[in-house]
Write a protein that holds these residues in place. Sequence first.
Motif, mmCIF file in Angstrom:
data_model
loop_
_atom_site.group_PDB
_atom_site.id
_atom_site.type_symbol
_atom_site.label_atom_id
_atom_site.label_comp_id
_atom_site.label_asym_id
_atom_site.label_seq_id
_atom_site.Cartn_x
_atom_site.Cartn_y
_atom_site.Cartn_z
ATOM 1 N N GLY A 39 7.005 -4.351 70.932
ATOM 2 C CA GLY A 39 6.438 -4.987 69.749
ATOM 3 C C GLY A 39 6.400 -6.499 69.887
ATOM 4 N N LEU A 40 7.447 -7.059 70.461
ATOM 5 C CA LEU A 40 7.504 -8.500 70.677
ATOM 6 C C LEU A 40 6.418 -8.934 71.664
ATOM 7 C CD1 LEU A 40 9.240 -10.786 69.628
ATOM 8 C CD2 LEU A 40 10.720 -10.490 71.604
ATOM 9 N N ARG A 41 6.227 -8.143 72.720
ATOM 10 C CA ARG A 41 5.152 -8.444 73.682
ATOM 11 C C ARG A 41 3.780 -8.391 72.997
ATOM 12 N NH1 ARG A 41 7.887 -4.743 76.773
ATOM 13 N NH2 ARG A 41 9.440 -5.757 78.076
ATOM 14 N N SER A 42 3.603 -7.448 72.077
ATOM 15 C CA SER A 42 2.335 -7.358 71.336
ATOM 16 C C SER A 42 2.111 -8.609 70.499
ATOM 17 C CB SER A 42 2.321 -6.127 70.431
ATOM 18 O OG SER A 42 2.322 -4.952 71.194
ATOM 19 N N MET A 43 3.182 -9.104 69.882
ATOM 20 C CA MET A 43 3.061 -10.310 69.065
ATOM 21 C C MET A 43 2.715 -11.517 69.946
ATOM 22 S SD MET A 43 5.610 -11.907 66.157
ATOM 23 C CE MET A 43 6.963 -11.103 66.906
ATOM 24 N N VAL A 44 3.381 -11.648 71.088
ATOM 25 C CA VAL A 44 3.104 -12.750 72.009
ATOM 26 C C VAL A 44 1.666 -12.652 72.526
ATOM 27 C CG1 VAL A 44 3.693 -13.750 74.255
ATOM 28 C CG2 VAL A 44 5.512 -13.099 72.657
ATOM 29 N N LYS A 45 1.233 -11.441 72.828
ATOM 30 C CA LYS A 45 -0.146 -11.232 73.302
ATOM 31 C C LYS A 45 -1.150 -11.698 72.246
ATOM 32 C CE LYS A 45 -2.970 -7.521 75.206
ATOM 33 N NZ LYS A 45 -3.002 -6.086 75.539
ATOM 34 N N ARG A 46 -0.886 -11.364 71.002
ATOM 35 C CA ARG A 46 -1.771 -11.777 69.905
ATOM 36 C C ARG A 46 -1.785 -13.303 69.761
ATOM 37 N NH1 ARG A 46 -2.737 -10.475 64.356
ATOM 38 N NH2 ARG A 46 -3.650 -12.347 63.490
ATOM 39 N N ILE A 47 -0.626 -13.943 69.825
ATOM 40 C CA ILE A 47 -0.527 -15.399 69.703
ATOM 41 C C ILE A 47 -1.293 -16.075 70.834
ATOM 42 C CG2 ILE A 47 1.107 -17.325 69.940
ATOM 43 C CD1 ILE A 47 3.105 -15.572 68.279
ATOM 44 N N LYS A 48 -1.099 -15.588 72.053
ATOM 45 C CA LYS A 48 -1.782 -16.181 73.208
ATOM 46 C C LYS A 48 -3.288 -15.930 73.145
ATOM 47 C CE LYS A 48 2.063 -16.702 76.267
ATOM 48 N NZ LYS A 48 2.106 -17.599 77.390
ATOM 49 N N ARG A 49 -3.684 -14.763 72.650
ATOM 50 C CA ARG A 49 -5.112 -14.469 72.484
ATOM 51 C C ARG A 49 -5.750 -15.425 71.487
ATOM 52 N NH1 ARG A 49 -5.931 -9.496 69.364
ATOM 53 N NH2 ARG A 49 -6.289 -10.982 67.718
ATOM 54 N N ASP A 50 -5.051 -15.704 70.395
ATOM 55 C CA ASP A 50 -5.567 -16.635 69.403
ATOM 56 C C ASP A 50 -5.681 -18.055 69.984
ATOM 57 O OD1 ASP A 50 -5.671 -14.517 67.664
ATOM 58 O OD2 ASP A 50 -4.073 -15.239 66.342
ATOM 59 N N ALA A 51 -4.708 -18.434 70.813
ATOM 60 C CA ALA A 51 -4.762 -19.760 71.455
ATOM 61 C C ALA A 51 -5.930 -19.836 72.438
ATOM 62 C CB ALA A 51 -3.442 -20.044 72.166
ATOM 63 N N GLU A 52 -6.121 -18.766 73.189
ATOM 64 C CA GLU A 52 -7.246 -18.728 74.130
ATOM 65 C C GLU A 52 -8.577 -18.817 73.401
ATOM 66 O OE1 GLU A 52 -9.025 -15.853 77.679
ATOM 67 O OE2 GLU A 52 -7.325 -15.181 76.498
ATOM 68 N N ALA A 53 -8.693 -18.103 72.289
ATOM 69 C CA ALA A 53 -9.923 -18.146 71.495
ATOM 70 C C ALA A 53 -10.160 -19.553 70.947
ATOM 71 C CB ALA A 53 -9.838 -17.138 70.356
ATOM 72 N N ALA A 54 -9.097 -20.237 70.538
ATOM 73 C CA ALA A 54 -9.239 -21.605 70.014
ATOM 74 C C ALA A 54 -9.729 -22.547 71.105
ATOM 75 C CB ALA A 54 -7.909 -22.093 69.453
ATOM 76 N N LEU A 55 -9.243 -22.378 72.315
ATOM 77 C CA LEU A 55 -9.679 -23.224 73.423
ATOM 78 C C LEU A 55 -11.145 -22.958 73.784
ATOM 79 C CD1 LEU A 55 -6.521 -23.099 75.704
ATOM 80 C CD2 LEU A 55 -7.432 -25.116 74.510
ATOM 81 N N LYS A 56 -11.543 -21.700 73.759
ATOM 82 C CA LYS A 56 -12.929 -21.338 74.070
ATOM 83 C C LYS A 56 -13.885 -21.816 72.980
ATOM 84 C CE LYS A 56 -12.103 -17.354 76.979
ATOM 85 N NZ LYS A 56 -12.196 -15.888 77.098
ATOM 86 N N GLN A 57 -13.416 -21.737 71.732
ATOM 87 C CA GLN A 57 -14.247 -22.119 70.588
ATOM 88 C C GLN A 57 -14.595 -23.602 70.615
ATOM 89 O OE1 GLN A 57 -12.321 -21.269 66.892
ATOM 90 N NE2 GLN A 57 -14.035 -21.894 65.647
ATOM 91 N N THR A 58 -13.676 -24.408 71.066
ATOM 92 C CA THR A 58 -13.892 -25.861 71.055
ATOM 93 C C THR A 58 -14.494 -26.359 72.370
ATOM 94 O OG1 THR A 58 -11.616 -26.218 71.777
ATOM 95 C CG2 THR A 58 -12.049 -26.279 69.402
ATOM 96 N N ALA A 59 -14.636 -25.472 73.355
ATOM 97 C CA ALA A 59 -15.181 -25.891 74.665
ATOM 98 C C ALA A 59 -16.691 -26.026 74.621
ATOM 99 C CB ALA A 59 -14.773 -24.896 75.735
#
Length: 100
Positions: free
Chosen positions: A80-100
């Motif tokens: 469950g903790l890995r799922s939460m970290v995966k979600r957090i990192k996915r959101d960060a990746e999306a933020a970086l792609k969105q502003t690129a």
Amino acid sequence: ANKVPGCVSQVWLTTEQGPGADPVISFQGDSDAHIVRGLVAIMLALFSGRRASEIQSTDAEATLKELGLDEHLSPQRANGLRSMVKRIKRDAEAALKQTA
């Protein structure tokens, strides 16, 4: 929409990002289980309020080992903790792609 899949307990996570090419991202989270709520708080302390690139490079598993928590988590809680970290990192990746 805010529920984190892969967690045995219910976990909800919201994401808010600031402006810029490498935005600061803030997270808020909660759980229906007290122990998991504590794990959510640890992950929020580790990731929230940091730049997306920092979130991407943060090793959550290494931090849990440093704290000695890795050996005290059941396999289900660790997943469950890995799922939460995966979600957090996915959101960060999306933020970086969105502003690129």
